[in-house]
Motif scaffolding. Sequence first.
Motif, mmCIF file in Angstrom:
data_model
loop_
_atom_site.group_PDB
_atom_site.id
_atom_site.type_symbol
_atom_site.label_atom_id
_atom_site.label_comp_id
_atom_site.label_asym_id
_atom_site.label_seq_id
_atom_site.Cartn_x
_atom_site.Cartn_y
_atom_site.Cartn_z
ATOM 1 N N GLY A 279 0.283 -1.197 0.181
ATOM 2 C CA GLY A 279 -0.376 -0.500 0.122
ATOM 3 C C GLY A 279 0.918 1.291 0.003
ATOM 4 O O GLY A 279 1.977 1.134 0.370
ATOM 5 N N TYR A 293 10.484 10.163 -7.581
ATOM 6 C CA TYR A 293 9.653 10.062 -6.284
ATOM 7 C C TYR A 293 9.359 8.757 -6.220
ATOM 8 O O TYR A 293 8.101 7.357 -6.790
ATOM 9 N N SER A 300 10.096 -0.220 0.674
ATOM 10 C CA SER A 300 9.504 -0.218 -0.322
ATOM 11 C C SER A 300 10.641 0.055 -0.838
ATOM 12 O O SER A 300 11.483 -0.350 -2.513
ATOM 13 N N TYR A 307 13.383 3.282 -9.400
ATOM 14 C CA TYR A 307 14.054 5.010 -10.027
ATOM 15 C C TYR A 307 13.019 6.263 -9.404
ATOM 16 O O TYR A 307 13.223 7.019 -9.624
ATOM 17 N N LEU A 309 10.802 5.999 -11.864
ATOM 18 C CA LEU A 309 10.344 6.652 -12.863
ATOM 19 C C LEU A 309 8.925 6.423 -13.610
ATOM 20 O O LEU A 309 8.326 6.637 -14.296
ATOM 21 N N GLY A 310 8.893 5.052 -13.222
ATOM 22 C CA GLY A 310 7.833 3.644 -13.878
ATOM 23 C C GLY A 310 6.036 4.485 -14.387
ATOM 24 O O GLY A 310 5.901 5.293 -15.283
ATOM 25 N N SER A 335 -3.452 -1.950 -3.354
ATOM 26 C CA SER A 335 -3.753 -0.471 -3.748
ATOM 27 C C SER A 335 -3.977 -0.678 -5.208
ATOM 28 O O SER A 335 -4.119 -2.475 -5.459
#
Length: 349
Positions: A279, A293, A300, A307, A309-310, A335
Amino acid sequence: MFQNARLKLTAWYLFIIMLVSLSFSMAIYTMISNEVDRLALVQKLRIERRLHESDFLPPELRIQIPNPSLQLIDPDLFSETKHRLALVLILVNGSIFILSGGLGYLLAGRTLKPIQDMHEEQNRFISDSSHELRTPLTALKSSMEVSLRDKNLNLKDAKKLISESIGEVDKLKYLTDGLLQLTRYQKPVSRPKFEILSLSQIITEARIKVTPLAAQKNISLKTELADFEILGEKYSLIDMLIIFLDNAIKYSPDNSEVSVETRKSENTVKIIIKDRGIGIDEGDIPHIFDRFYRADSARSKASVGGYGLGLPIAKNIVAIHHGTIIVDSKINKGSTFTVCLPLVPKSKK
Ligand code: ADP
């Protein structure tokens, strides 16, 4: 730099406007002056002719025409009119200069704003990327230097170092691939070529790609797909689904379940990707689509590679397809990412 460009652009605006305005003023001044001179001449000739042909005057008193010495019209009146006209035109041009200077400055600011924003964004992107690349490169360099200085380094240790370094290089390649993908989808140079696609086929292709990853963690991938048609670019949509599925698997515990479902809602189709993983904290949700971010949960960051970027890439792909993303997540509960994409309008089928 932009202030300079703004002033230069204002000066160009002003130059063009004043060139047009002054040319018009000169033309108006010349035209009206000539007209005044012509009127004065016509008026003078008419009066002279009247005096010449007048029956009331005895012939000896009648004047000769043309008669340049005869001053029937006050010449000062005409020169004063011309001066007044010149003054009005100077005042008008002065006002145009001040007004267009101010408006030109505002307009130049507005014109340059998108370029300035893009420039700032580009700088931020370069500095973020350099920062992200610098950290693993420094780590790689120092581990190699330490090993090189080690006098007791044997072949076995050297091989271990090389294979660790290859692992780091692979991560760097993953990062640069991500950066390239992000720039590709950030501001596509040309409009992507859209075609009518079967959504279930796209999801199946993405699922095949992530199956080995799910198998590693013994995660079951469940799909419940109705077949919808959407308008889009096949490979970017597959990339987008791989990102969501890859995250769902990455952030889920072993032996859990990840599901993908499609549903129709008015003119859109919803792709719902659900996991029962770690989550996302409520405070992190607004930021997870920002470049680099990563949610600050220790688990995590420490145990899962990535990184940050996904999701920014996925967000750009969804934006290109005029869609939206909804996130619903609870810590330790899992999630749900819902991607809403427009269905193919009937007229395009
Ligand atoms: P990353 O490479 O770190 O996964 P992403 O941009 O894909 O980068 O995701 C950004 C952050 O959002 C992740 O670091 C993670 O904290 C959070 N996140 C994304 N998807 C999930 C998910 N399914 N479950 C939990 N956290 C997620």
